[in-house]
Design a protein around this motif. Structure first.
Motif, PDB file in Angstrom:
ATOM      1  N   THR A   2     -11.331  11.716   7.968  1.00 43.12           N
ATOM      2  CA  THR A   2      -9.932  11.997   8.222  1.00 43.12           C
ATOM      3  C   THR A   2      -9.581  10.781   9.141  1.00 43.12           C
ATOM      4  O   THR A   2      -8.471  10.345   8.859  1.00 43.12           O
ATOM      5  N   ASP A   3     -10.276  10.388  10.044  1.00 45.85           N
ATOM      6  CA  ASP A   3      -9.838   9.410  10.933  1.00 45.85           C
ATOM      7  C   ASP A   3      -9.807   7.984  10.029  1.00 45.85           C
ATOM      8  O   ASP A   3      -8.913   7.149  10.221  1.00 45.85           O
ATOM      9  N   THR A   4     -10.639   7.868   9.213  1.00 45.88           N
ATOM     10  CA  THR A   4     -10.870   6.630   8.436  1.00 45.88           C
ATOM     11  C   THR A   4      -9.567   6.546   7.458  1.00 45.88           C
ATOM     12  O   THR A   4      -8.870   5.621   7.247  1.00 45.88           O
ATOM     13  N   ALA A   5      -8.963   7.736   6.764  1.00 45.23           N
ATOM     14  CA  ALA A   5      -7.902   7.762   5.891  1.00 45.23           C
ATOM     15  C   ALA A   5      -6.715   7.383   6.766  1.00 45.23           C
ATOM     16  O   ALA A   5      -5.806   6.651   6.300  1.00 45.23           O
ATOM     17  N   ILE A   6      -6.520   8.170   7.865  1.00 35.14           N
ATOM     18  CA  ILE A   6      -5.438   8.031   8.766  1.00 35.14           C
ATOM     19  C   ILE A   6      -5.250   6.343   9.158  1.00 35.14           C
ATOM     20  O   ILE A   6      -4.087   6.012   9.128  1.00 35.14           O
ATOM     21  N   ALA A   7      -6.464   5.952   9.567  1.00 33.49           N
ATOM     22  CA  ALA A   7      -6.291   4.341  10.160  1.00 33.49           C
ATOM     23  C   ALA A   7      -5.812   3.452   8.879  1.00 33.49           C
ATOM     24  O   ALA A   7      -5.030   2.512   9.149  1.00 33.49           O
ATOM     25  N   ARG A   8      -6.045   3.951   7.554  1.00 37.74           N
ATOM     26  CA  ARG A   8      -5.902   3.080   6.477  1.00 37.74           C
ATOM     27  C   ARG A   8      -4.234   3.028   6.267  1.00 37.74           C
ATOM     28  O   ARG A   8      -3.648   2.056   5.953  1.00 37.74           O
ATOM     29  N   TYR A   9      -3.787   4.342   6.315  1.00 35.15           N
ATOM     30  CA  TYR A   9      -2.387   4.471   6.277  1.00 35.15           C
ATOM     31  C   TYR A   9      -1.412   3.885   7.322  1.00 35.15           C
ATOM     32  O   TYR A   9      -0.574   3.103   7.137  1.00 35.15           O
ATOM     33  N   ASN A  10      -1.923   3.982   8.569  1.00 33.68           N
ATOM     34  CA  ASN A  10      -1.264   3.731   9.629  1.00 33.68           C
ATOM     35  C   ASN A  10      -1.316   1.920   9.949  1.00 33.68           C
ATOM     36  O   ASN A  10      -0.347   1.308  10.443  1.00 33.68           O
ATOM     37  N   ARG A  11      -2.084   1.401   9.260  1.00 36.86           N
ATOM     38  CA  ARG A  11      -2.221  -0.190   9.060  1.00 36.86           C
ATOM     39  C   ARG A  11      -1.021  -0.590   8.329  1.00 36.86           C
ATOM     40  O   ARG A  11      -0.772  -1.900   8.366  1.00 36.86           O
ATOM     41  N   LEU A  27       4.279   1.741   7.929  1.00 37.47           N
ATOM     42  CA  LEU A  27       5.211   2.662   7.183  1.00 37.47           C
ATOM     43  C   LEU A  27       6.128   3.392   8.302  1.00 37.47           C
ATOM     44  O   LEU A  27       5.786   3.414   9.381  1.00 37.47           O
ATOM     45  N   ARG A  28       6.984   3.771   7.913  1.00 39.97           N
ATOM     46  CA  ARG A  28       7.932   4.762   8.616  1.00 39.97           C
ATOM     47  C   ARG A  28       7.212   6.232   8.503  1.00 39.97           C
ATOM     48  O   ARG A  28       7.923   7.195   9.248  1.00 39.97           O
ATOM     49  N   ILE A  29       6.361   6.364   8.003  1.00 39.39           N
ATOM     50  CA  ILE A  29       5.417   7.665   8.076  1.00 39.39           C
ATOM     51  C   ILE A  29       4.279   7.176   8.751  1.00 39.39           C
ATOM     52  O   ILE A  29       3.683   6.284   8.367  1.00 39.39           O
ATOM     53  N   CYS A  39      -9.425   8.981 -11.802  1.00 35.72           N
ATOM     54  CA  CYS A  39     -10.925   9.099 -11.573  1.00 35.72           C
ATOM     55  C   CYS A  39     -11.470   7.791 -10.933  1.00 35.72           C
ATOM     56  O   CYS A  39     -10.849   6.801 -11.281  1.00 35.72           O
ATOM     57  N   SER A  40     -12.306   7.747 -10.202  1.00 38.06           N
ATOM     58  CA  SER A  40     -13.020   6.693  -9.650  1.00 38.06           C
ATOM     59  C   SER A  40     -14.404   6.745  -9.487  1.00 38.06           C
ATOM     60  O   SER A  40     -15.137   7.734 -10.437  1.00 38.06           O
ATOM     61  N   ASN A  41     -15.303   5.705  -9.080  1.00 34.54           N
ATOM     62  CA  ASN A  41     -16.853   5.923  -9.237  1.00 34.54           C
ATOM     63  C   ASN A  41     -17.249   6.792  -8.163  1.00 34.54           C
ATOM     64  O   ASN A  41     -18.761   6.806  -7.977  1.00 34.54           O
ATOM     65  N   GLY A  42     -16.575   7.451  -7.436  1.00 39.29           N
ATOM     66  CA  GLY A  42     -16.985   8.160  -6.452  1.00 39.29           C
ATOM     67  C   GLY A  42     -17.388   7.421  -5.075  1.00 39.29           C
ATOM     68  O   GLY A  42     -18.075   8.102  -3.936  1.00 39.29           O
ATOM     69  N   GLY A  43     -17.200   6.283  -4.958  1.00 38.13           N
ATOM     70  CA  GLY A  43     -17.401   5.649  -3.794  1.00 38.13           C
ATOM     71  C   GLY A  43     -16.289   5.329  -2.838  1.00 38.13           C
ATOM     72  O   GLY A  43     -15.289   6.121  -2.797  1.00 38.13           O
ATOM     73  N   ASN A  44     -16.207   4.320  -2.147  1.00 41.38           N
ATOM     74  CA  ASN A  44     -15.344   3.784  -1.234  1.00 41.38           C
ATOM     75  C   ASN A  44     -13.969   3.348  -1.731  1.00 41.38           C
ATOM     76  O   ASN A  44     -14.137   2.179  -2.384  1.00 41.38           O
ATOM     77  N   ARG A  45     -12.952   3.693  -2.038  1.00 44.18           N
ATOM     78  CA  ARG A  45     -11.780   3.251  -2.571  1.00 44.18           C
ATOM     79  C   ARG A  45     -10.651   3.420  -1.589  1.00 44.18           C
ATOM     80  O   ARG A  45     -10.210   4.397  -1.167  1.00 44.18           O
ATOM     81  N   THR A  46      -9.691   2.339  -1.529  1.00 44.46           N
ATOM     82  CA  THR A  46      -8.908   2.311  -0.685  1.00 44.46           C
ATOM     83  C   THR A  46      -7.430   1.599  -1.262  1.00 44.46           C
ATOM     84  O   THR A  46      -7.775   1.606  -2.775  1.00 44.46           O
ATOM     85  N   PHE A  47      -6.366   1.442  -0.697  1.00 45.06           N
ATOM     86  CA  PHE A  47      -5.275   0.839  -1.410  1.00 45.06           C
ATOM     87  C   PHE A  47      -5.547  -0.667  -2.019  1.00 45.06           C
ATOM     88  O   PHE A  47      -5.982  -1.533  -1.431  1.00 45.06           O
ATOM     89  N   ASN A  48      -4.905  -0.699  -3.229  1.00 45.31           N
ATOM     90  CA  ASN A  48      -4.899  -2.191  -3.755  1.00 45.31           C
ATOM     91  C   ASN A  48      -3.591  -2.656  -3.622  1.00 45.31           C
ATOM     92  O   ASN A  48      -2.609  -2.147  -2.852  1.00 45.31           O
ATOM     93  N   ALA A  49      -3.099  -3.908  -3.722  1.00 40.76           N
ATOM     94  CA  ALA A  49      -1.953  -4.747  -3.657  1.00 40.76           C
ATOM     95  C   ALA A  49      -0.795  -3.780  -4.161  1.00 40.76           C
ATOM     96  O   ALA A  49       0.312  -3.708  -3.430  1.00 40.76           O
ATOM     97  N   ASN A  50      -0.912  -3.343  -5.383  1.00 41.71           N
ATOM     98  CA  ASN A  50       0.264  -2.667  -5.962  1.00 41.71           C
ATOM     99  C   ASN A  50       0.487  -1.094  -5.094  1.00 41.71           C
ATOM    100  O   ASN A  50       1.439  -0.534  -5.169  1.00 41.71           O
ATOM    101  N   ASP A  51      -0.459  -0.422  -4.796  1.00 39.74           N
ATOM    102  CA  ASP A  51      -0.348   0.613  -4.247  1.00 39.74           C
ATOM    103  C   ASP A  51       0.477   0.462  -2.743  1.00 39.74           C
ATOM    104  O   ASP A  51       1.113   1.351  -2.403  1.00 39.74           O
ATOM    105  N   ILE A  52       0.087  -0.641  -2.349  1.00 43.61           N
ATOM    106  CA  ILE A  52       0.866  -0.855  -0.897  1.00 43.61           C
ATOM    107  C   ILE A  52       2.470  -1.249  -1.356  1.00 43.61           C
ATOM    108  O   ILE A  52       3.175  -0.747  -0.518  1.00 43.61           O
TER     109      ILE A  52
END
Length: 274
Positions: free
Chosen positions: A118-127, A130-132, A253-266
């Motif tokens: 959860t802390d990992t996910a939160i940090a990724r968003y907060n970086r 955003l206004r959330i 679907c993903s490969n079940g590994g570590n996936r975060t935002f890509n440029a288009n997600d941002i």
């Protein structure tokens, strides 16, 4: 999320009320119980396939990874359809409002890997600036609670997690459920993998659909399947690509590994919440 014999494919899924993640597993479970014609008719009315329906607690899993509750299926289908059939970032009709806004997240009765995830996910968003923003709390009232459930495989499937979409009042969906069964994440869950699933589920809570909702076969393989608007809309976000985007955090679907935002997600998140 789905796990196939030769190729491991983990589905991060969406539904109109609840969004669940599953994988296929080798199982000695009994043959899945029959689904009534009335239930199949309700599922079909919402635009979902009736060829692969699995009963589960409180509802049914359809199209391999979408959870429909009994209450959802009791509702009459109505309202306009908002749909754009390309491969881009998509949002629901409802979004989180009242910006800028801090969304408080509480992890309830889960182990260290889920807290760190959860802390990992939160940090990724907060970086992203955003206004959330997101804040994990340990007491008080949370906007989103992450809690566990323990459910083994049924009919060759196991649910990994679930969430939902924002309310019409502009509030984020308030619950993410993560499966603590050993056959879901294993006895020693990988923090980055768990964090990536939570990151995806938070995406649903703030209004993100799957990038490939109109053709899950793009990231999952198999037969082309359109998730439909599922009563919540599927609106393309301007500035995101009209061609395949293989690394999006909101792919089904993903490969079940570590996936975060890509440029288009941002681009998509900043368009909605910057």
């Amino acid at each position: 999320m789905k796990k196939q014999t030769l190729n491991i494919l983990y589905c991060l899924l969406a539904a109109f009320i609840m969004v669940s993640c599953q994988k296929n597993v080798k199982s000695t479970d009994a043959v899945p119980q029959a689904v009534s014609d009335d239930v199949l008719a309700s599922i079909k009315a919402y635009g979902f396939s009736t060829s692969d329906v699995h009963p589960t607690d409180g509802g049914y899993i359809v199209e391999g990874d979408i959870f429909l509750s009994n209450d959802d299926l009791a509702l009459k289908v109505s309202g306009p359809t908002l749909q754009v059939a390309k491969t881009e970032q998509y949002r629901t009709t409802n979004l989180v409002t009242g910006l800028p806004r801090i969304i408080k997240i509480k992890v309830s009765n889960l182990g260290a890997a889920f807290i760190s995830g959860t802390d990992t996910a939160i940090a990724r968003y907060n970086r992203l600036g955003l206004r959330i923003t997101f804040q994990r709390i340990t007491s008080g009232t949370a906007d989103i609670t992450i809690q566990g459930f323990n459910q083994g495989p049924s009919g060759g499937y196991i649910t990994l997690g679930s969430s939902g979409f924002p309310t019409s009042a502009g509030k984020p969906y308030n619950l993410i459920q993560m499966n603590t069964n050993a056959q879901a994440y294993g006895a020693n869950p990988n923090v980055l993998y768990v964090g990536s699933v939570i990151q995806h589920e938070i995406g649903h809570c703030i209004g993100m659909r799957h990038t490939d909702y109109m053709n899950r076969a793009y990231s999952c393989g198999g037969t082309a399947t359109n998730e439909g608007t599922a009563g919540v809309g599927a609106i393309q976000i301007p500035g995101t690509p009209s061609t395949a985007d293989p690394n999006s955090w909101m792919l089904a679907c993903s490969n079940g590994g570590n996936r975060t935002f890509n440029a288009n997600d941002i681009i998509a998140l900043k368009y909605l919440y910057k």
